[in-house]
Scaffold this motif. Structure first.
Motif, PDB file in Angstrom:
ATOM      1  N   TYR A 136       0.846  -1.190   0.000  1.00 43.81           N
ATOM      2  CA  TYR A 136       0.000   0.000   0.000  1.00 43.81           C
ATOM      3  C   TYR A 136       0.881   1.240   0.000  1.00 43.81           C
ATOM      4  O   TYR A 136       1.768   1.382   0.840  1.00 43.81           O
ATOM      5  CB  TYR A 136      -0.930   0.008   1.216  1.00 43.81           C
ATOM      6  N   SER A 137       0.601   2.127  -0.962  1.00 45.10           N
ATOM      7  CA  SER A 137       1.399   3.345  -1.081  1.00 45.10           C
ATOM      8  C   SER A 137       0.639   4.352  -1.933  1.00 45.10           C
ATOM      9  O   SER A 137      -0.315   4.003  -2.628  1.00 45.10           O
ATOM     10  CB  SER A 137       2.750   3.044  -1.734  1.00 45.10           C
ATOM     11  N   SER A 138       1.094   5.585  -1.892  1.00 41.39           N
ATOM     12  CA  SER A 138       0.480   6.608  -2.739  1.00 41.39           C
ATOM     13  C   SER A 138       0.677   6.254  -4.214  1.00 41.39           C
ATOM     14  O   SER A 138      -0.167   6.578  -5.050  1.00 41.39           O
ATOM     15  CB  SER A 138       1.051   7.987  -2.420  1.00 41.39           C
ATOM     16  N   HIS A 139       1.765   5.577  -4.539  1.00 43.79           N
ATOM     17  CA  HIS A 139       2.024   5.173  -5.925  1.00 43.79           C
ATOM     18  C   HIS A 139       1.004   4.126  -6.392  1.00 43.79           C
ATOM     19  O   HIS A 139       0.563   4.155  -7.541  1.00 43.79           O
ATOM     20  CB  HIS A 139       3.446   4.651  -6.095  1.00 43.79           C
ATOM     21  N   LEU A 140       0.647   3.209  -5.511  1.00 44.89           N
ATOM     22  CA  LEU A 140      -0.363   2.198  -5.838  1.00 44.89           C
ATOM     23  C   LEU A 140      -1.677   2.882  -6.199  1.00 44.89           C
ATOM     24  O   LEU A 140      -2.294   2.578  -7.225  1.00 44.89           O
ATOM     25  CB  LEU A 140      -0.580   1.263  -4.644  1.00 44.89           C
ATOM     26  N   TRP A 141      -2.115   3.834  -5.358  1.00 42.92           N
ATOM     27  CA  TRP A 141      -3.395   4.498  -5.586  1.00 42.92           C
ATOM     28  C   TRP A 141      -3.334   5.445  -6.787  1.00 42.92           C
ATOM     29  O   TRP A 141      -4.302   5.593  -7.510  1.00 42.92           O
ATOM     30  CB  TRP A 141      -3.860   5.184  -4.318  1.00 42.92           C
ATOM     31  N   LYS A 142      -2.181   6.063  -7.032  1.00 46.60           N
ATOM     32  CA  LYS A 142      -2.004   6.878  -8.238  1.00 46.60           C
ATOM     33  C   LYS A 142      -2.201   6.014  -9.470  1.00 46.60           C
ATOM     34  O   LYS A 142      -2.905   6.378 -10.407  1.00 46.60           O
ATOM     35  CB  LYS A 142      -0.617   7.523  -8.245  1.00 46.60           C
ATOM     36  N   ASP A 143      -1.588   4.834  -9.473  1.00 49.48           N
ATOM     37  CA  ASP A 143      -1.728   3.914 -10.607  1.00 49.48           C
ATOM     38  C   ASP A 143      -3.179   3.462 -10.773  1.00 49.48           C
ATOM     39  O   ASP A 143      -3.679   3.343 -11.892  1.00 49.48           O
ATOM     40  CB  ASP A 143      -0.823   2.693 -10.427  1.00 49.48           C
ATOM     41  N   GLN A 144      -3.858   3.219  -9.660  1.00 51.87           N
ATOM     42  CA  GLN A 144      -5.255   2.793  -9.718  1.00 51.87           C
ATOM     43  C   GLN A 144      -6.124   3.882 -10.352  1.00 51.87           C
ATOM     44  O   GLN A 144      -6.947   3.606 -11.232  1.00 51.87           O
ATOM     45  CB  GLN A 144      -5.773   2.460  -8.316  1.00 51.87           C
ATOM     46  N   VAL A 145      -5.939   5.129  -9.933  1.00 56.44           N
ATOM     47  CA  VAL A 145      -6.725   6.246 -10.463  1.00 56.44           C
ATOM     48  C   VAL A 145      -6.439   6.441 -11.956  1.00 56.44           C
ATOM     49  O   VAL A 145      -7.366   6.543 -12.771  1.00 56.44           O
ATOM     50  CB  VAL A 145      -6.443   7.540  -9.670  1.00 56.44           C
ATOM     51  N   ALA A 146      -5.167   6.489 -12.331  1.00 55.98           N
ATOM     52  CA  ALA A 146      -4.802   6.698 -13.736  1.00 55.98           C
ATOM     53  C   ALA A 146      -5.320   5.562 -14.614  1.00 55.98           C
ATOM     54  O   ALA A 146      -5.844   5.791 -15.716  1.00 55.98           O
ATOM     55  CB  ALA A 146      -3.286   6.830 -13.871  1.00 55.98           C
ATOM     56  N   THR A 147      -5.215   4.345 -14.141  1.00 56.96           N
ATOM     57  CA  THR A 147      -5.672   3.188 -14.909  1.00 56.96           C
ATOM     58  C   THR A 147      -7.188   3.232 -15.099  1.00 56.96           C
ATOM     59  O   THR A 147      -7.699   2.918 -16.177  1.00 56.96           O
ATOM     60  CB  THR A 147      -5.237   1.875 -14.224  1.00 56.96           C
ATOM     61  N   TYR A 148      -7.902   3.642 -14.070  1.00 59.99           N
ATOM     62  CA  TYR A 148      -9.366   3.737 -14.180  1.00 59.99           C
ATOM     63  C   TYR A 148      -9.762   4.748 -15.260  1.00 59.99           C
ATOM     64  O   TYR A 148     -10.638   4.470 -16.091  1.00 59.99           O
ATOM     65  CB  TYR A 148      -9.984   4.116 -12.836  1.00 59.99           C
ATOM     66  N   VAL A 149      -9.114   5.905 -15.268  1.00 58.12           N
ATOM     67  CA  VAL A 149      -9.434   6.911 -16.290  1.00 58.12           C
ATOM     68  C   VAL A 149      -9.131   6.359 -17.685  1.00 58.12           C
ATOM     69  O   VAL A 149      -9.942   6.489 -18.603  1.00 58.12           O
ATOM     70  CB  VAL A 149      -8.676   8.231 -16.044  1.00 58.12           C
ATOM     71  N   LYS A 150      -7.976   5.727 -17.840  1.00 57.82           N
ATOM     72  CA  LYS A 150      -7.582   5.192 -19.159  1.00 57.82           C
ATOM     73  C   LYS A 150      -8.494   4.058 -19.629  1.00 57.82           C
ATOM     74  O   LYS A 150      -8.853   3.992 -20.801  1.00 57.82           O
ATOM     75  CB  LYS A 150      -6.145   4.671 -19.108  1.00 57.82           C
TER      76      LYS A 150
END
Length: 199
Positions: A136-150
């Motif tokens: 769990y990290s801010s990088h994990l959640w950043k990737d989750q958000v970006a992937t959802y948009v894409k």
């Protein structure tokens, strides 16, 4: 990339007013700003009335696992207006630490009168799984958000992040480039102190 900073004073009316103010500051020249501002202002008004109601707004027990991230089913909410402009941007709402999509229950109905609105439970929160085999990290959640948009939204999106969701929203927006219509930060937190920025 328009950047709006809303300084909400916690959950409640302060958050909705901050959302309205922040959305007023983002996305200049995109042609969808005035509609977003009007919808956000309506959300602030609705939240004020809801806070005065005798009965709280009920939180839904429904779960929507229509999208997966890292092979985990992620709870998402999508609400769309009856008539949507082809030029309209989407709005993605990212909750803070210890919260969930329920955090946005007063804002989603009002914003979705004019806009396609999405909210997701970050991995480890709300109705999304809490796996023990991920870091769990801010990088994990950043990737989750970006992937959802894409993968799901697939068009310019205003990403609204509260608290822990603030850093994830800002970092995802920078990665998304033309898919980012703007960022709204509400009581935003930064990276976790033990994390290091990588170039």
């Amino acid at each position: 990339l328009g950047l709006g900073l809303g300084l909400g004073l916690g959950l409640g009316l302060g958050l909705a007013l901050a959302l309205a103010l922040a959305l007023a500051l983002v996305g200049l020249g995109l042609g969808c700003t005035s509609q977003v501002v009007a919808a956000a202002a309506g959300g602030a008004e609705t939240l004020g009335h809801a806070a005065q109601m005798e009965k709280p707004v009920l939180i839904s027990d429904e779960v929507n696992y229509a999208w997966n991230f890292l092979n985990y089913p992620i709870h998402t909410i999508t609400a769309k207006p009856k008539e949507e402009s082809p030029k309209s941007c989407a709005i993605l709402l990212i909750h803070g630490f210890g919260a969930s999509t329920d955090h946005w229950r007063f804002n989603i109905p009002v914003l979705s009168d004019k806009y396609e609105v999405h909210a997701i439970d970050l991995l480890g929160f709300g109705k999304s799984p809490k796996p023990t085999d991920v870091q769990y990290s801010s990088h994990l959640w950043k990737d989750q958000v970006a992937t959802y948009v894409k993968e799901v939204i697939k068009k310019p999106t205003f990403i609204v992040g509260n608290s822990l969701g603030g850093y994830a929203s800002l970092a995802a927006s920078a990665e998304l480039k033309e898919l980012s219509a703007g960022v709204v930060l509400l009581n935003a937190a930064g990276m976790f102190s033990e994390e290091k920025v990588s170039n």
